[in-house]
Design a protein around this motif. Structure first.
Motif, PDB file in Angstrom:
ATOM      1  N   ALA A  39      26.380  40.879 -14.574  1.00 30.27           N
ATOM      2  CA  ALA A  39      27.119  40.535 -13.346  1.00 30.27           C
ATOM      3  C   ALA A  39      27.996  41.699 -12.901  1.00 30.27           C
ATOM      4  O   ALA A  39      27.993  42.075 -11.718  1.00 30.27           O
ATOM      5  N   PHE A  40      28.720  42.301 -13.839  1.00 36.15           N
ATOM      6  CA  PHE A  40      29.635  43.376 -13.460  1.00 36.15           C
ATOM      7  C   PHE A  40      28.928  44.701 -13.196  1.00 36.15           C
ATOM      8  O   PHE A  40      29.536  45.616 -12.636  1.00 36.15           O
ATOM      9  N   SER A  41      27.663  44.793 -13.548  1.00 36.42           N
ATOM     10  CA  SER A  41      26.904  46.001 -13.182  1.00 36.42           C
ATOM     11  C   SER A  41      26.530  45.957 -11.700  1.00 36.42           C
ATOM     12  O   SER A  41      26.226  46.981 -11.097  1.00 36.42           O
ATOM     13  N   LYS A  42      26.590  44.764 -11.098  1.00 39.14           N
ATOM     14  CA  LYS A  42      26.201  44.580  -9.691  1.00 39.14           C
ATOM     15  C   LYS A  42      27.398  44.345  -8.761  1.00 39.14           C
ATOM     16  O   LYS A  42      27.257  44.392  -7.552  1.00 39.14           O
ATOM     17  N   ILE A  43      28.549  44.039  -9.343  1.00 40.85           N
ATOM     18  CA  ILE A  43      29.717  43.669  -8.537  1.00 40.85           C
ATOM     19  C   ILE A  43      30.812  44.702  -8.722  1.00 40.85           C
ATOM     20  O   ILE A  43      31.190  45.018  -9.842  1.00 40.85           O
ATOM     21  N   ASP A  44      31.321  45.208  -7.608  1.00 44.26           N
ATOM     22  CA  ASP A  44      32.417  46.177  -7.631  1.00 44.26           C
ATOM     23  C   ASP A  44      33.712  45.440  -7.309  1.00 44.26           C
ATOM     24  O   ASP A  44      33.933  45.032  -6.170  1.00 44.26           O
ATOM     25  N   CYS A  45      34.531  45.282  -8.315  1.00 43.01           N
ATOM     26  CA  CYS A  45      35.792  44.550  -8.137  1.00 43.01           C
ATOM     27  C   CYS A  45      36.673  45.164  -7.050  1.00 43.01           C
ATOM     28  O   CYS A  45      37.410  44.449  -6.366  1.00 43.01           O
ATOM     29  N   LEU A  46      36.610  46.470  -6.884  1.00 39.94           N
ATOM     30  CA  LEU A  46      37.446  47.126  -5.871  1.00 39.94           C
ATOM     31  C   LEU A  46      36.982  46.804  -4.445  1.00 39.94           C
ATOM     32  O   LEU A  46      37.753  46.943  -3.502  1.00 39.94           O
ATOM     33  N   GLN A  47      35.750  46.365  -4.304  1.00 38.22           N
ATOM     34  CA  GLN A  47      35.276  45.921  -2.995  1.00 38.22           C
ATOM     35  C   GLN A  47      35.689  44.482  -2.719  1.00 38.22           C
ATOM     36  O   GLN A  47      35.673  44.035  -1.583  1.00 38.22           O
ATOM     37  N   CYS A  48      36.044  43.772  -3.763  1.00 42.28           N
ATOM     38  CA  CYS A  48      36.306  42.335  -3.674  1.00 42.28           C
ATOM     39  C   CYS A  48      37.799  42.010  -3.762  1.00 42.28           C
ATOM     40  O   CYS A  48      38.409  41.624  -2.778  1.00 42.28           O
ATOM     41  N   ALA A  49      38.342  42.136  -4.938  1.00 38.89           N
ATOM     42  CA  ALA A  49      39.762  41.842  -5.234  1.00 38.89           C
ATOM     43  C   ALA A  49      40.191  40.427  -4.848  1.00 38.89           C
ATOM     44  O   ALA A  49      41.359  40.159  -4.631  1.00 38.89           O
ATOM     45  N   ARG A  50      39.221  39.516  -4.757  1.00 37.08           N
ATOM     46  CA  ARG A  50      39.545  38.132  -4.388  1.00 37.08           C
ATOM     47  C   ARG A  50      40.480  37.495  -5.406  1.00 37.08           C
ATOM     48  O   ARG A  50      41.303  36.653  -5.047  1.00 37.08           O
ATOM     49  N   CYS A  51      40.357  37.880  -6.675  1.00 36.12           N
ATOM     50  CA  CYS A  51      41.240  37.318  -7.694  1.00 36.12           C
ATOM     51  C   CYS A  51      42.690  37.677  -7.372  1.00 36.12           C
ATOM     52  O   CYS A  51      43.574  36.816  -7.388  1.00 36.12           O
ATOM     53  N   CYS A  52      42.930  38.928  -7.060  1.00 33.09           N
ATOM     54  CA  CYS A  52      44.293  39.403  -6.775  1.00 33.09           C
ATOM     55  C   CYS A  52      44.828  38.855  -5.452  1.00 33.09           C
ATOM     56  O   CYS A  52      46.035  38.764  -5.259  1.00 33.09           O
ATOM     57  N   LYS A  53      43.914  38.518  -4.567  1.00 34.83           N
ATOM     58  CA  LYS A  53      44.307  37.995  -3.255  1.00 34.83           C
ATOM     59  C   LYS A  53      44.529  36.484  -3.276  1.00 34.83           C
ATOM     60  O   LYS A  53      45.204  35.951  -2.394  1.00 34.83           O
ATOM     61  N   ASN A  54      43.941  35.795  -4.249  1.00 30.27           N
ATOM     62  CA  ASN A  54      43.963  34.331  -4.253  1.00 30.27           C
ATOM     63  C   ASN A  54      44.620  33.675  -5.461  1.00 30.27           C
ATOM     64  O   ASN A  54      44.973  32.511  -5.404  1.00 30.27           O
ATOM     65  N   HIS A  55      44.714  34.377  -6.570  1.00 27.55           N
ATOM     66  CA  HIS A  55      45.242  33.810  -7.811  1.00 27.55           C
ATOM     67  C   HIS A  55      46.457  34.607  -8.254  1.00 27.55           C
ATOM     68  O   HIS A  55      46.636  35.738  -7.856  1.00 27.55           O
ATOM     69  N   SER A  56      47.203  33.994  -9.145  1.00 27.21           N
ATOM     70  CA  SER A  56      48.231  34.756  -9.848  1.00 27.21           C
ATOM     71  C   SER A  56      47.970  34.622 -11.333  1.00 27.21           C
ATOM     72  O   SER A  56      47.685  33.527 -11.820  1.00 27.21           O
ATOM     73  N   PRO A  57      48.079  35.721 -12.044  1.00 30.00           N
ATOM     74  CA  PRO A  57      48.013  35.613 -13.499  1.00 30.00           C
ATOM     75  C   PRO A  57      49.318  35.016 -14.013  1.00 30.00           C
ATOM     76  O   PRO A  57      50.318  34.950 -13.290  1.00 30.00           O
ATOM     77  N   ARG A  58      49.285  34.594 -15.266  1.00 27.89           N
ATOM     78  CA  ARG A  58      50.533  34.226 -15.931  1.00 27.89           C
ATOM     79  C   ARG A  58      51.155  35.522 -16.431  1.00 27.89           C
ATOM     80  O   ARG A  58      50.460  36.380 -16.967  1.00 27.89           O
ATOM     81  N   PHE A  59      52.429  35.665 -16.208  1.00 28.39           N
ATOM     82  CA  PHE A  59      53.176  36.819 -16.723  1.00 28.39           C
ATOM     83  C   PHE A  59      53.935  36.336 -17.951  1.00 28.39           C
ATOM     84  O   PHE A  59      54.936  35.634 -17.834  1.00 28.39           O
ATOM     85  N   LYS A  60      53.427  36.671 -19.130  1.00 27.93           N
ATOM     86  CA  LYS A  60      54.070  36.289 -20.386  1.00 27.93           C
ATOM     87  C   LYS A  60      55.233  37.252 -20.637  1.00 27.93           C
ATOM     88  O   LYS A  60      55.326  38.318 -20.025  1.00 27.93           O
ATOM     89  N   GLN A  61      56.116  36.887 -21.551  1.00 30.77           N
ATOM     90  CA  GLN A  61      57.297  37.718 -21.815  1.00 30.77           C
ATOM     91  C   GLN A  61      56.940  39.168 -22.151  1.00 30.77           C
ATOM     92  O   GLN A  61      57.563  40.084 -21.606  1.00 30.77           O
ATOM     93  N   PRO A  62      55.920  39.423 -23.007  1.00 30.85           N
ATOM     94  CA  PRO A  62      55.578  40.832 -23.272  1.00 30.85           C
ATOM     95  C   PRO A  62      55.118  41.573 -22.004  1.00 30.85           C
ATOM     96  O   PRO A  62      55.396  42.758 -21.852  1.00 30.85           O
ATOM     97  N   ASP A  63      54.427  40.852 -21.102  1.00 28.17           N
ATOM     98  CA  ASP A  63      53.991  41.462 -19.842  1.00 28.17           C
ATOM     99  C   ASP A  63      55.203  41.848 -18.999  1.00 28.17           C
ATOM    100  O   ASP A  63      55.279  42.950 -18.455  1.00 28.17           O
ATOM    101  N   ILE A  64      56.137  40.923 -18.892  1.00 31.02           N
ATOM    102  CA  ILE A  64      57.346  41.147 -18.084  1.00 31.02           C
ATOM    103  C   ILE A  64      58.115  42.349 -18.631  1.00 31.02           C
ATOM    104  O   ILE A  64      58.520  43.234 -17.868  1.00 31.02           O
ATOM    105  N   LYS A  65      58.270  42.396 -19.939  1.00 34.42           N
ATOM    106  CA  LYS A  65      59.001  43.487 -20.584  1.00 34.42           C
ATOM    107  C   LYS A  65      58.308  44.834 -20.306  1.00 34.42           C
ATOM    108  O   LYS A  65      58.954  45.804 -19.905  1.00 34.42           O
ATOM    109  N   ARG A  66      57.001  44.873 -20.497  1.00 33.44           N
ATOM    110  CA  ARG A  66      56.218  46.103 -20.326  1.00 33.44           C
ATOM    111  C   ARG A  66      56.217  46.562 -18.861  1.00 33.44           C
ATOM    112  O   ARG A  66      56.458  47.733 -18.565  1.00 33.44           O
TER     113      ARG A  66
END
Length: 158
Positions: A39-66
């Motif tokens: 799937a990822f050999s055929k899909i360029d995430c930089l052309q899409c970015a739908r995840c970043c445009k539509n979802h939010s990840p969870r920011f855990k404490q280590p993520d926030i700190k970093r």
């Protein structure tokens, strides 16, 4: 990737759900790494970015700190400026698209992004089978998830 994949992903929700809940788990798990790569050999995430445009990840404490350290701001300032608590008690972005998404669909904190971002869309992990509702939602947002699920359907004889 076919042009109407989003429509098909919505139409196939019941079939995906049935497969994920009742299908041959071991067979699906064995196939995931290959299907993920395909799937990822055929899909360029930089052309899409739908995840970043539509979802939010969870920011855990280590993520926030970093991330705060990389941005050279206090953790409290990072939270106040960009995050909010969701109904599950997780920190998520205040709004969509993600504030760290650049105009060219790159990520301003890519090397330090949250674990959820690194792992998304979980198409090479057992999360795909364990968190059915998340997978069904991801199928309508991420063309790679759709592609993996469609191939799994074929392997299950649908």
């Amino acid at each position: 990737m076919q042009a109407n994949w989003e429509k098909e992903a919505k139409e196939h929700q019941k079939a995906y759900k049935h497969m994920l809940e009742k299908g041959n788990r071991n067979k699906m798990l064995r196939e995931l790494p290959r299907l993920h790569e395909e799937a990822f050999s055929k899909i360029d995430c930089l052309q899409c970015a739908r995840c970043c445009k539509n979802h939010s990840p969870r920011f855990k404490q280590p993520d926030i700190k970093r991330i705060a350290k990389v941005l050279r701001i206090k953790e409290g300032d990072l939270v106040a400026r960009y995050l909010r608590l969701d109904s599950d008690g997780d920190y998520v972005t205040q709004k969509s698209p993600c504030p760290f998404l650049a105009d060219d669909n790159t990520c301003n904190i890519y090397d330090d992004r949250p674990s959820d971002c690194r792992r998304y869309p979980y198409t090479d992990e057992d999360v795909l089978l364990k968190r059915v509702q998340l997978t069904l939602k991801n199928a309508t947002v991420c063309p790679a998830t759709y592609a993996v699920l469609e191939e799994l359907l074929k392997l299950q004889g649908h």
